[in-house]
Write a protein that holds these residues in place. Structure first.
Motif, PDB file in Angstrom:
ATOM      1  N   GLU A   1       0.936  -1.388  -0.033  1.00  0.00           N
ATOM      2  CA  GLU A   1       0.248  -0.120   0.095  1.00  0.00           C
ATOM      3  C   GLU A   1       0.736   1.303  -0.049  1.00  0.00           C
ATOM      4  O   GLU A   1       0.256   2.232  -0.225  1.00  0.00           O
ATOM      5  CB  GLU A   1      -0.866   0.105   0.983  1.00  0.00           C
ATOM      6  CG  GLU A   1      -0.392   0.253   2.655  1.00  0.00           C
ATOM      7  CD  GLU A   1       0.183  -0.930   3.146  1.00  0.00           C
ATOM      8  OE1 GLU A   1       0.520  -0.889   4.277  1.00  0.00           O
ATOM      9  OE2 GLU A   1       0.405  -1.832   2.486  1.00  0.00           O
ATOM     10  N   TRP A   2       2.054   1.195   0.136  1.00  0.00           N
ATOM     11  CA  TRP A   2       3.025   2.253   0.293  1.00  0.00           C
ATOM     12  C   TRP A   2       3.499   2.727  -1.355  1.00  0.00           C
ATOM     13  O   TRP A   2       4.054   3.705  -1.187  1.00  0.00           O
ATOM     14  CB  TRP A   2       4.271   2.073   0.995  1.00  0.00           C
ATOM     15  CG  TRP A   2       3.978   1.792   2.338  1.00  0.00           C
ATOM     16  CD1 TRP A   2       2.795   2.044   2.932  1.00  0.00           C
ATOM     17  CD2 TRP A   2       5.112   1.581   3.539  1.00  0.00           C
ATOM     18  NE1 TRP A   2       3.019   1.701   4.482  1.00  0.00           N
ATOM     19  CE2 TRP A   2       4.415   1.617   4.514  1.00  0.00           C
ATOM     20  CE3 TRP A   2       6.367   1.520   3.281  1.00  0.00           C
ATOM     21  CZ2 TRP A   2       5.040   1.347   5.777  1.00  0.00           C
ATOM     22  CZ3 TRP A   2       7.019   1.258   4.597  1.00  0.00           C
ATOM     23  CH2 TRP A   2       6.420   1.173   5.752  1.00  0.00           C
ATOM     24  N   MET A   3       2.977   1.756  -2.105  1.00  0.00           N
ATOM     25  CA  MET A   3       3.401   2.145  -3.650  1.00  0.00           C
ATOM     26  C   MET A   3       2.827   3.334  -4.057  1.00  0.00           C
ATOM     27  O   MET A   3       1.734   3.678  -3.911  1.00  0.00           O
ATOM     28  CB  MET A   3       3.332   1.110  -4.425  1.00  0.00           C
ATOM     29  CG  MET A   3       4.003  -0.254  -4.168  1.00  0.00           C
ATOM     30  SD  MET A   3       5.772   0.081  -4.384  1.00  0.00           S
ATOM     31  CE  MET A   3       6.695  -1.516  -4.214  1.00  0.00           C
ATOM     32  N   ARG A   4       3.406   4.252  -4.993  1.00  0.00           N
ATOM     33  CA  ARG A   4       2.857   5.457  -5.865  1.00  0.00           C
ATOM     34  C   ARG A   4       1.649   4.598  -6.623  1.00  0.00           C
ATOM     35  O   ARG A   4       1.804   3.508  -7.249  1.00  0.00           O
ATOM     36  CB  ARG A   4       4.032   5.993  -6.841  1.00  0.00           C
ATOM     37  CG  ARG A   4       4.918   6.726  -5.983  1.00  0.00           C
ATOM     38  CD  ARG A   4       5.773   7.493  -6.866  1.00  0.00           C
ATOM     39  NE  ARG A   4       6.939   8.047  -6.293  1.00  0.00           N
ATOM     40  CZ  ARG A   4       6.821   9.389  -6.274  1.00  0.00           C
ATOM     41  NH1 ARG A   4       5.553  10.045  -6.271  1.00  0.00           N
ATOM     42  NH2 ARG A   4       7.959  10.083  -5.586  1.00  0.00           N
TER      43      ARG A   4
ATOM     44  N   ASN B   1       3.328   8.843   2.176  1.00  0.00           N
ATOM     45  CA  ASN B   1       2.928   7.870   2.823  1.00  0.00           C
ATOM     46  C   ASN B   1       3.511   7.934   4.264  1.00  0.00           C
ATOM     47  O   ASN B   1       4.833   7.838   4.272  1.00  0.00           O
ATOM     48  CB  ASN B   1       3.076   6.392   2.336  1.00  0.00           C
ATOM     49  CG  ASN B   1       2.546   5.409   3.148  1.00  0.00           C
ATOM     50  OD1 ASN B   1       3.099   5.050   4.228  1.00  0.00           O
ATOM     51  ND2 ASN B   1       1.392   4.585   2.556  1.00  0.00           N
ATOM     52  N   PRO B   2       2.829   8.067   5.413  1.00  0.00           N
ATOM     53  CA  PRO B   2       3.093   8.186   6.739  1.00  0.00           C
ATOM     54  C   PRO B   2       4.112   7.070   7.166  1.00  0.00           C
ATOM     55  O   PRO B   2       5.166   7.139   7.638  1.00  0.00           O
ATOM     56  CB  PRO B   2       1.929   8.303   7.664  1.00  0.00           C
ATOM     57  CG  PRO B   2       0.907   8.672   6.759  1.00  0.00           C
ATOM     58  CD  PRO B   2       1.075   8.178   5.364  1.00  0.00           C
TER      59      PRO B   2
ATOM     60  N   SER C   1       4.650  19.068  -0.526  1.00  0.00           N
ATOM     61  CA  SER C   1       4.863  17.776   0.537  1.00  0.00           C
ATOM     62  C   SER C   1       6.201  17.104   0.329  1.00  0.00           C
ATOM     63  O   SER C   1       6.546  16.512   1.289  1.00  0.00           O
ATOM     64  CB  SER C   1       3.833  16.803  -0.097  1.00  0.00           C
ATOM     65  OG  SER C   1       3.811  16.568  -1.472  1.00  0.00           O
ATOM     66  N   VAL C   2       6.627  17.534  -0.846  1.00  0.00           N
ATOM     67  CA  VAL C   2       8.223  16.518  -1.134  1.00  0.00           C
ATOM     68  C   VAL C   2       9.099  17.400  -0.209  1.00  0.00           C
ATOM     69  O   VAL C   2      10.179  16.785   0.362  1.00  0.00           O
ATOM     70  CB  VAL C   2       8.585  16.482  -2.620  1.00  0.00           C
ATOM     71  CG1 VAL C   2       8.975  17.633  -3.268  1.00  0.00           C
ATOM     72  CG2 VAL C   2       9.398  15.440  -2.741  1.00  0.00           C
ATOM     73  N   THR C   3       8.851  18.795  -0.154  1.00  0.00           N
ATOM     74  CA  THR C   3       9.706  19.542   0.609  1.00  0.00           C
ATOM     75  C   THR C   3       9.620  19.064   2.072  1.00  0.00           C
ATOM     76  O   THR C   3      10.615  19.024   3.042  1.00  0.00           O
ATOM     77  CB  THR C   3       9.490  21.100   0.487  1.00  0.00           C
ATOM     78  OG1 THR C   3       9.509  21.435  -0.661  1.00  0.00           O
ATOM     79  CG2 THR C   3      10.061  21.995   1.302  1.00  0.00           C
ATOM     80  N   ALA C   4       8.375  18.625   2.496  1.00  0.00           N
ATOM     81  CA  ALA C   4       8.392  18.259   3.979  1.00  0.00           C
ATOM     82  C   ALA C   4       8.953  16.855   4.170  1.00  0.00           C
ATOM     83  O   ALA C   4       9.603  16.516   5.125  1.00  0.00           O
ATOM     84  CB  ALA C   4       6.800  18.207   4.246  1.00  0.00           C
ATOM     85  N   PHE C   5       8.780  16.234   3.096  1.00  0.00           N
ATOM     86  CA  PHE C   5       9.597  14.828   3.095  1.00  0.00           C
ATOM     87  C   PHE C   5      11.014  14.920   3.405  1.00  0.00           C
ATOM     88  O   PHE C   5      11.800  14.307   4.197  1.00  0.00           O
ATOM     89  CB  PHE C   5       9.266  14.026   1.779  1.00  0.00           C
ATOM     90  CG  PHE C   5      10.029  12.944   1.796  1.00  0.00           C
ATOM     91  CD1 PHE C   5       9.993  11.629   2.243  1.00  0.00           C
ATOM     92  CD2 PHE C   5      11.080  12.728   0.782  1.00  0.00           C
ATOM     93  CE1 PHE C   5      10.699  10.455   2.232  1.00  0.00           C
ATOM     94  CE2 PHE C   5      11.923  11.550   0.678  1.00  0.00           C
ATOM     95  CZ  PHE C   5      11.550  10.522   1.440  1.00  0.00           C
ATOM     96  N   GLN C   6      11.433  15.785   2.528  1.00  0.00           N
ATOM     97  CA  GLN C   6      12.898  16.050   2.646  1.00  0.00           C
ATOM     98  C   GLN C   6      13.502  16.801   3.896  1.00  0.00           C
ATOM     99  O   GLN C   6      14.304  16.350   4.627  1.00  0.00           O
ATOM    100  CB  GLN C   6      13.636  16.850   1.535  1.00  0.00           C
ATOM    101  CG  GLN C   6      15.148  17.435   1.865  1.00  0.00           C
ATOM    102  CD  GLN C   6      15.443  18.306   0.785  1.00  0.00           C
ATOM    103  OE1 GLN C   6      16.208  18.174   0.116  1.00  0.00           O
ATOM    104  NE2 GLN C   6      14.733  19.771   0.948  1.00  0.00           N
TER     105      GLN C   6
END
Length: 664
Positions: A90-93, A113-114, A223-228
């Protein structure tokens, strides 16, 4: 940086451990002082949950340091191990057709994905703790080329994340979202945020809501900024002395904001993607400029070491001298570090023909000799380069917000990014000091500012543009500017709205032609176009008018103004009611440079590049010959070619694919 970085991407996991010491010794012969490692090695470092084994990379770091070579490590989150993805499909794009990705490639897990984020934090902390006391590790790269292959994801985590992002953006008010998206059109109103789904531009019976699409692109970037950021915070906590970067640049990330968490940005540059003809230099130049406009200082973690190729393509083989030339192209644009991809070509996998410095047989040949020459030169002149910045007198406004706002409602018009690349190439061929300038940045030091199709405008930006012109700057704004607000709604004022005062005009009408020849004529200019805007001069002076060759009496724009100039304070503001092409850009840019008193850095053939970096005590003029034959360069600053230690009296002969760096 306390020295200029030079090296290669190194993958000890692809080879027998016994090769590491020999590799380090050979790298030292080529004057390598840094390598980048581990971005795809999660499985090796954690073959089973919490069974961490960093032994190979500790050995590599130590062996390299014994030869005077430092290491940059990478968080390996672009390639999670199979035991992890097997536990959590379920973590897959999920793609636009609602089909999940599968294991066997890279960037297949969703960064929203959390659960995957928790695992990314876990491996980041484990690596950081393992190397925190190792002085040979000088910095880190987060992940690898985020959004390189795929940007959008439509999984449930993204659906939830998008709704949460919207609720935060619109103060938990669904009424504010409905207003911002204009949901009265086609009865799209929402009653709460849980009803919102990610818009799918190409999978609808009719076009999607463009304001929703714009917000989705903003969400992708944030969101990708937050991931990084989660990885950056861990690395800084464990060892504050490390510097941290990321290798871009791709679309749907606002790198100006993304890089606020970094010490500097980085960019991977493979100029052969744009070709190897002399005029193709602009592909690599615009990529470097997209990086430089975000953070100023930057490095290149991946520069071609040979022809790149994957399963379905193989790039042209760079001629002798090209690799070095392309490296200096990035350095001239502002790079303070240069690493080539890769040290040795891998014998298996999807990049079996993505060639490195060494071939599959590990025999040093011409690419190694060219690499070593580059290393020796950068060891010699690196101290001269560090501390200098690229001179920019002509700024081309850059903004991902403008790109995204135009992109979701493009109407098949030239997009800002394409306009920027055209203008950058035109001005570089005129040998002036030109570069991208982020629209959020200062305009101090610019003589000429070009704003290509800034369709979204707010009061703060308009006031900054007015201040630039009133203080003596020369401004050019091109068609479609100032037409919308931050929600991508058409404004109620006559365009260009908030820019009307500085430009001294209004735009009464616009249109396009397909089969009729249309020209903008006047003030010594004559340019073909297929898109027009009818300008009404309120304070500005008309400079050129529209003319149609056939049946002009039937055309609304016939005889109307298409180019204007307004004197505003101590400066001048031009508006062009169309889009430039190569021929018209060359002529108009030359005229505006004359008005702004922008002088060329030298003179030579069209595709010889002359770029300057400077500091308070020195100027470095980079001369780059993109031709396979020698060229003469004149009108340069006098000084010394620090590559050869020969004096330069303002004229030099430069060899095929040659480089000169004149210090004055």
């Amino acid at each position: 940086m306390n020295h200029f970085l030079f090296g290669a991407c190194y993958y000890p996991e692809h080879w027998d451990r016994s090769w590491i010491q020999a590799d380090a010794a050979l790298m030292a012969q080529a004057h390598v002082n840094v390598v980048r490692m581990a971005e795809f090695a999660w499985t090796l470092m954690e073959p089973a949950r919490d069974a961490f084994d960093f032994g190979l990379f500790k050995e590599a770091v130590a062996s390299l340091k014994a030869q005077g070579i430092d290491s940059i490590l990478c968080t390996p989150t672009a390639t999670p191990p199979r035991w992890l993805t097997a536990e959590h499909p379920e973590w897959m794009r999920v793609d636009i057709n609602d089909v999940p990705f599968t294991h066997g490639t890279r960037q297949h897990c969703c960064t929203n994905n959390p659960g995957f984020r928790a695992e990314s934090r876990r491996i980041t902390r484990a690596m950081a703790e393992a190397f925190k006391a190792d002085a040979a590790v000088i910095g880190w790269q987060t992940d690898n080329e985020l959004y390189c292959h795929v940007e959008e994801c439509y999984c449930e985590s993204c659906q939830v994340g998008f709704r949460e992002w919207l609720a935060l953006r619109y103060d938990q008010s669904i009424e504010k979202l409905n207003h911002a998206w204009g949901t009265l059109f086609w009865s799209q109103q929402y009653d709460d945020f849980d009803q919102v789904v990610i818009p799918k531009k190409w999978r609808q019976p009719a076009p999607c809501n463009p304001s929703a699409l714009l917000d989705f692109r903003r969400f992708l970037s944030d969101s990708v900024t937050a991931f990084q950021r989660e990885q950056v915070e861990i690395l800084r906590e464990v060892n504050p002395d490390w510097w941290i970067t990321h290798n871009g640049v791709f679309y749907n990330i606002d790198y100006y904001k993304f890089a606020e968490d970094l010490d500097f940005l980085a960019v991977d540059v493979y100029p052969a993607f744009w070709g190897t003809k002399p005029e193709d230099f602009i592909g690599g130049s615009q990529l470097n400029e997209r990086c430089r406009q975000a953070t100023g200082t930057y490095i290149v973690p991946e520069q071609c070491g040979g022809p790149g190729g994957q399963i379905d393509f193989l790039q042209p083989t760079p001629e002798p001298g090209r690799m070095r030339l392309w490296a200096y192209q990035s350095i001239a644009h502002g790079a303070d570090g240069m690493l080539h991809f890769r040290w040795r070509t891998c014998r298996y996998g999807a990049e079996i023909h993505w060639h490195g410095i060494l071939d599959h047989d590990n025999v040093p040949r011409r690419r190694f000799e060219e690499f070593a020459q580059e290393g020796a030169e950068l060891k010699k002149i690196g101290a001269d380069i560090l501390g200098t910045t690229k001179r920019v007198e002509v700024g081309i406004s850059h903004s991902y917000e403008q790109d995204h706002a135009q992109g979701v409602l493009s109407f098949s018009r030239p997009q800002p990014d394409a306009q920027r690349e055209l203008l950058l190439g035109t001005l570089m061929r005129q040998k002036v000091a030109v570069g991208y300038v982020n629209e959020a940045d200062s305009y101090a030091g610019l003589k000429l500012l070009i704003v290509p199709s800034a369709i979204v405008m707010d009061a703060e930006r308009a006031e900054k543009i007015e201040a630039f012109v009133s203080q003596g700057g020369v401004l050019l704004v091109t068609a479609t500017s100032g037409q919308r607000d931050v929600n991508n709604h058409a404004i109620e004022q006559t365009p260009p709205g908030l820019l009307s005062r500085v430009l001294g005009i209004t735009v009464e009408e616009f249109g396009k032609t397909e089969h009729r020849r249309m020209q903008l004529q006047g003030a010594g200019l004559e340019m073909d176009a297929n898109y027009y805007e009818i300008i009404q001069c309120t304070d500005a002076e008309p400079l050129a008018h529209w003319h149609f060759e056939q049946n002009p009496q039937t055309e609304a724009a016939e005889g109307c103004v298409g180019l204007s100039c307004n004197e505003f304070g101590a400066g001048k503001a031009y508006y062009l009611g169309t889009f430039l092409n190569e021929a018209s850009a060359m002529e108009l840019m030359q005229r505006l440079c004359d008005v702004a008193d922008v002088q060329p850095l030298g003179r030579s053939d069209t595709n010889v590049c002359i770029i300057e970096r400077y500091a308070a005590d020195r100027r470095l003029t980079f001369v780059l010959n993109n031709y396979p034959e020698p060229k003469e360069v004149t009108a340069l600053a006098c000084g010394q070619n620090i590559l050869t230690d020969q004096s330069c009296d303002g004229t030099l002969q430069i060899e095929p694919f040659g480089v000169a760096v004149i210090r004055s």
